[in-house]
Design an enzyme around this catalytic site. Structure first.
Site, PDB file in Angstrom:
ATOM      1  N   GLU A  79       0.888  -1.555  -0.453  1.00  0.00           N
ATOM      2  CA  GLU A  79      -0.101  -0.226   0.046  1.00  0.00           C
ATOM      3  C   GLU A  79       0.761   1.517  -0.331  1.00  0.00           C
ATOM      4  O   GLU A  79       0.226   2.299  -0.687  1.00  0.00           O
ATOM      5  CB  GLU A  79      -0.631   0.151   1.132  1.00  0.00           C
ATOM      6  N   GLU A 110       7.381 -21.352   6.743  1.00  0.00           N
ATOM      7  CA  GLU A 110       7.677 -20.889   8.383  1.00  0.00           C
ATOM      8  C   GLU A 110       8.534 -22.078   8.866  1.00  0.00           C
ATOM      9  O   GLU A 110       8.797 -21.172   9.537  1.00  0.00           O
ATOM     10  CB  GLU A 110       6.628 -20.597   8.342  1.00  0.00           C
TER      11      GLU A 110
END
Length: 298
Positions: A79, A110
């Site tokens: 953004e 992960e």
């Protein structure tokens, strides 16, 4: 056991609830998140100022996470270029499993502490940069690998987790540990923990960009005019900050080459585009400071 893995006593009969009861409980639980963040605000502010300091010296920010935490980190980073006109390389989100993990579950990645180090090295991550590790548990190996590497090379490091006394926190210069507590579905940290992480990343990136002069008053004066909605918003920004009419604002934007900051500067000072650019450059893009600099007879 980590509190994010504990059982929430309010939801032990969740499977017997109707939809209204479920969403009501979720809403009540979500209301606890801002209160949980409140004690962490001084640390969040400290982290934002650290980002500002590194940014002003040419440093970059990397956010790293796995699963939900990684997706939120990438979302926040994505953004910033259109909102504040920063180069995409200045604030990068990294997720375990790479960008395919944005769209599909690749949770096995992960546990890989080495892949993130390779990813950071590929980005020429250095001591001038900032690493933000996002992990609800505070123990995700992918994030711990990133924080360990940051510590090793002397980069600034921040961790965002939702438990106390975490491994991530111990590896970080600034440990933001929000006590969000048990989820209504035990261990589903995409819920309150994810909300807390998004709120904190919003705070960090927004506070840093404001402090870096990417906002004038409360307007997005650095945004890129990439579509009709944003072009219309730019006109409104000019009208709000200068008192111009719509037609005058359109003309001011045209004369500035669609540079909102320059258009505001030119309108408020009667200066030329060249003077606007010179004053803005002198004040590192801070519009209010540039106007003050001009009025002092730069």
């Amino acid at each position: 056991m980590r509190k994010t893995e504990n059982t929430n006593d309010k939801s032990t009969a969740l499977d017997e609830m109707n939809a209204l009861d479920i969403v009501t409980l979720m809403n009540e639980e979500d209301h606890t998140v801002p209160r949980a963040i409140t004690p962490c605000l001084p640390l969040i502010a400290e982290a934002a100022e650290t980002i500002v300091s590194r940014f002003e010296q040419g440093g970059r920010v990397f956010t790293a996470g796995a699963g939900t935490s990684g997706r939120i980190a990438v979302l926040d980073a994505a953004e910033l270029p259109p909102t504040f006109s920063i180069d995409e390389s200045r604030w990068t989100g990294l997720i375990a499993g790479g960008y395919d993990a944005m769209w599909m579950p690749l949770e096995e990645n992960e546990d890989d502490r080495e892949k993130i180090v390779a990813d950071l090295k590929a980005q020429s991550f250095s001591k001038d940069d900032v690493l933000i590790g996002v992990t609800a548990s505070g123990s995700t190996p992918y994030v711990l690998g990133a924080l360990s590497y940051a510590k090793q090379i002397g980069a600034a490091s921040v961790s965002i987790s939702c438990n106390a006394d975490t491994e991530a926190g111990k590896l970080s210069d600034i440990a933001i540990e929000v006590q969000t507590g048990p989820e209504i579905i035990r261990g589903s940290t995409r819920l309150k923990a994810g909300t807390a992480q998004k709120m904190i990343l919003n705070m960090l990136s927004t506070a840093a960009m404001v402090r870096l002069g990417r906002v004038y008053q409360n307007e997005m004066v650095n945004m890129r005019l990439l579509n009709q909605k944003l072009a219309g918003r730019a006109v409104t920004i000019l009208m709000n900050t200068t008192g111009l009419s719509e037609d005058e604002a359109l003309q001011a934007l045209k004369e500035s080459g669609n540079d909102i900051k320059a258009a505001i500067f030119m309108t408020l000072t009667n200066g030329t585009l060249e003077v606007a650019r010179r004053c803005l450059s002198h004040e590192n893009g801070h519009l209010k400071k540039a106007i003050q600099y001009h009025r002092k007879g730069f």
